[in-house]
Write a protein that holds these residues in place. Sequence first.
Motif, mmCIF file in Angstrom:
data_model
loop_
_atom_site.group_PDB
_atom_site.id
_atom_site.type_symbol
_atom_site.label_atom_id
_atom_site.label_comp_id
_atom_site.label_asym_id
_atom_site.label_seq_id
_atom_site.Cartn_x
_atom_site.Cartn_y
_atom_site.Cartn_z
ATOM 1 N N GLU A 170 -17.199 -8.371 -52.123
ATOM 2 C CA GLU A 170 -18.408 -8.861 -52.807
ATOM 3 C C GLU A 170 -18.123 -9.156 -54.280
ATOM 4 O O GLU A 170 -18.655 -10.105 -54.860
ATOM 5 N N ILE A 171 -17.295 -8.314 -54.891
ATOM 6 C CA ILE A 171 -16.948 -8.495 -56.312
ATOM 7 C C ILE A 171 -16.174 -9.795 -56.497
ATOM 8 O O ILE A 171 -16.440 -10.561 -57.431
ATOM 9 N N VAL A 172 -15.232 -10.051 -55.592
ATOM 10 C CA VAL A 172 -14.460 -11.298 -55.677
ATOM 11 C C VAL A 172 -15.391 -12.508 -55.558
ATOM 12 O O VAL A 172 -15.269 -13.478 -56.305
ATOM 13 N N LYS A 173 -16.365 -12.409 -54.633
ATOM 14 C CA LYS A 173 -17.290 -13.529 -54.432
ATOM 15 C C LYS A 173 -18.222 -13.760 -55.626
ATOM 16 O O LYS A 173 -18.589 -14.884 -55.931
ATOM 17 N N SER A 174 -18.604 -12.659 -56.295
ATOM 18 C CA SER A 174 -19.682 -12.758 -57.292
ATOM 19 C C SER A 174 -19.206 -12.922 -58.730
ATOM 20 O O SER A 174 -19.980 -13.366 -59.578
ATOM 21 N N CYS A 175 -17.957 -12.544 -59.011
ATOM 22 C CA CYS A 175 -17.531 -12.476 -60.417
ATOM 23 C C CYS A 175 -16.560 -13.590 -60.787
ATOM 24 O O CYS A 175 -15.677 -13.954 -60.020
#
Lengths: 177, 177
Positions: A170-175
């Motif tokens: 999720e972090i890779v997708k959002s940041c």
Amino acid sequence: MNNNEQKHHADYVSFSTNADKKDTFDMMIMSYQALSADQDNWVCNLSNASSLIWHAYKSLNINVNWTGFYLANTPCTLLLGPFQGKVACQEIQFGKGVCGTAASAQQTQVVSDVNKFPGHIACDGETKSEIVVPIVSAEGKTLGVIDLDCLDFDAFNEIDKEYLEKLASEIVKSCRF
Amino acid sequence: MNNNEQKHHADYVSFSTNADKKDTFDMMIMSYQALSADQDNWVCNLSNASSLIWHAYKSLNINVNWTGFYLANTPCTLLLGPFQGKVACQEIQFGKGVCGTAASAQQTQVVSDVNKFPGHIACDGETKSEIVVPIVSAEGKTLGVIDLDCLDFDAFNEIDKEYLEKLASEIVKSCRF
């Protein structure tokens, strides 16, 4: 602002103390998604994520003493990022300790006794067990790691690994890094 | 690593629980200087600073529920930075609430009752009092703010202001933004 009518940001960490691990971690992931929906700044998102993780674990009565991030600064150095807990080591070389191993191997490290881990870097002498999950970009580059320390031995298992890896994705997708 | 021979990073927050406010804050400033001596990355330094502040206040039995940073992202927007505490508001406009006022006026705001502050932004409905100290560059630009919330009314005074302003000036000297 009327306190009675509005959800405060702090309420995102009001995890139920009766929920099981999977339900709590599902809530943690959903909260991260909600908080990062309109925000791609990694410092901002990881600062809130460190707090979500801390409070999720505390609600499960798991004695985490550190929940946070190290970010790849150069191709072979991790630098301390946002966290909850006591002051921590600033710089970790890829390949060194639990964090550096997760970063270079791009594989989650679940360590039931940190003192038995070769080359363990002790930021806090009280830490007994640790889990470190790599954050890897779509292009296969290590962007950083999620790092959790616990005051008890053997605190982390496959469920922690599964959900923290979901959070990393999720972090890779959002940041934007 | 032999735990008995070496000071751990976590030991930086072992503040004496018998010290007075000024001694504790002196120690907090000195610890920040030591930790940032060879490090100019602002995310890294402010992450550790948020922990130093949190533990310094807790050692004084001051009920802080949030200690951290907002950073100027655009000329008129503050974005959430590293912190200790519960999940917080991500974005604050200059001029809005206690943080935005400190950022635009470049003056420390000591607020004994946040509900009486015009336009107060409540990230946490439990917060009663707040201090916000601007971080201003040598060229006079607002780089961000130090923000502390407390669960009790009237928690902060001139001593807090003095030392947090010292810390802000150490941050300007030590960090590359």
